[in-house]
Scaffold this motif. Structure first.
Motif, short mmCIF file in Angstrom:
data_model
loop_
_atom_site.label_atom_id
_atom_site.label_comp_id
_atom_site.label_asym_id
_atom_site.label_seq_id
_atom_site.Cartn_x
_atom_site.Cartn_y
_atom_site.Cartn_z
N UNK A 93 -14.23 -25.40 9.77
CA UNK A 93 -12.90 -25.96 9.53
C UNK A 93 -12.03 -24.96 8.81
N UNK A 94 -10.83 -24.76 9.35
CA UNK A 94 -9.82 -23.93 8.71
C UNK A 94 -8.91 -24.86 7.90
N UNK A 95 -8.43 -24.38 6.78
CA UNK A 95 -7.50 -25.14 5.95
C UNK A 95 -6.14 -24.46 6.09
N UNK A 96 -5.15 -25.25 6.51
CA UNK A 96 -3.83 -24.71 6.82
C UNK A 96 -2.78 -25.52 6.09
N UNK A 97 -1.88 -24.83 5.42
CA UNK A 97 -0.77 -25.52 4.76
C UNK A 97 0.17 -26.13 5.79
N UNK A 98 0.71 -27.29 5.47
CA UNK A 98 1.76 -27.88 6.30
C UNK A 98 3.10 -27.33 5.83
N UNK A 99 4.14 -27.66 6.53
CA UNK A 99 5.49 -27.27 6.10
C UNK A 99 5.77 -27.83 4.71
N UNK A 100 5.37 -29.06 4.49
CA UNK A 100 5.55 -29.69 3.17
C UNK A 100 4.76 -28.94 2.10
N UNK A 101 3.56 -28.52 2.42
CA UNK A 101 2.73 -27.77 1.48
C UNK A 101 3.31 -26.41 1.14
N UNK A 102 3.85 -25.73 2.15
CA UNK A 102 4.49 -24.44 1.90
C UNK A 102 5.76 -24.62 1.05
N UNK A 103 6.53 -25.66 1.33
CA UNK A 103 7.77 -25.91 0.59
C UNK A 103 7.50 -26.24 -0.87
N UNK A 104 6.34 -26.83 -1.13
CA UNK A 104 6.00 -27.21 -2.50
C UNK A 104 5.87 -25.98 -3.40
N UNK A 105 5.50 -24.85 -2.84
CA UNK A 105 5.35 -23.64 -3.65
C UNK A 105 6.63 -23.32 -4.41
N UNK A 106 7.75 -23.40 -3.75
CA UNK A 106 9.03 -23.12 -4.41
C UNK A 106 9.33 -24.18 -5.47
N UNK A 107 9.00 -25.43 -5.18
CA UNK A 107 9.29 -26.51 -6.12
C UNK A 107 8.49 -26.40 -7.42
N UNK A 108 7.26 -25.91 -7.33
CA UNK A 108 6.41 -25.82 -8.53
C UNK A 108 6.50 -24.45 -9.19
N UNK A 109 7.39 -23.61 -8.72
CA UNK A 109 7.46 -22.23 -9.23
C UNK A 109 7.75 -22.17 -10.74
N UNK A 110 8.35 -23.19 -11.30
CA UNK A 110 8.65 -23.19 -12.73
C UNK A 110 7.50 -23.63 -13.62
N UNK A 111 6.42 -24.10 -13.02
CA UNK A 111 5.29 -24.61 -13.80
C UNK A 111 4.69 -23.52 -14.69
N UNK A 112 4.44 -22.36 -14.13
CA UNK A 112 3.80 -21.30 -14.92
C UNK A 112 4.69 -20.85 -16.07
N UNK A 113 5.98 -20.74 -15.84
CA UNK A 113 6.89 -20.34 -16.92
C UNK A 113 6.96 -21.42 -18.00
#
Length: 149
Positions: A93-113
């Motif tokens: 089984x391959x694990x593949x991000x959905x469009x929603x999953x890829x878009x979430x990266x930008x939304x959570x970008x402030x978490x580390x800061x």
């Protein structure tokens, strides 16, 4: 007869307690995105390298299959990723991000800061701490692999 070290002098307890403290710091930062820290770790790995096998994802996250499979299923239910059969071997089984999953990266970008603002160590101290933790994890992994018969 030798005595054990007091709890506050045990390395294992210091690492355990700081790990728990870090996860507690992440909890309110990830809550708006309906993510737990382990789910966030899976997504971080996939944002770094998408379309990978479950085995590769397990090696990247250091999660065993008993931990990883429920995390992947939950993220799949949230429509952030999907599991698909490998083109080379449909048993894999391959694990593949959905469009929603890829878009979430930008939304959570402030978490580390936001997390960084809560930790009162300078960048150099944090880098040294991370490298020491990586070295310790690698040494433990090397010893464990030597003990496998």
């Amino acid at each position: 007869m030798s005595q054990t070290l007091p709890l506050d002098q045990q390395l294992c307890f210091a690492l355990y307690s700081v790990s728990n403290a870090m996860v507690r710091l992440y909890r309110p930062l990830l809550q708006p995105f309906d993510l737990t820290y382990p789910q966030y770790v899976v997504l971080l790995a996939l944002w770094q390298q998408d379309n990978i096998s479950l085995g590769t994802l397990g090696r990247a996250t250091l999660f065993d299959s008993g931990t990883l499979t429920p995390l992947v299923k939950k993220l799949e239910q949230k429509q952030l990723l999907q599991r698909v059969a490998s083109q080379d071997d449909e048993r894999v089984k391959q694990v593949v991000l959905t469009t929603k999953g890829r878009a979430l990266q930008q939304k959570v970008s402030g978490v580390m800061q936001a997390l960084r603002c809560q930790v009162a160590m300078d960048d150099e101290q944090l880098i040294q701490l991370r490298e020491m933790a990586r070295q310790l994890q690698q040494q433990i992994s090397d010893v464990a692999s030597c003990n496998v018969s």
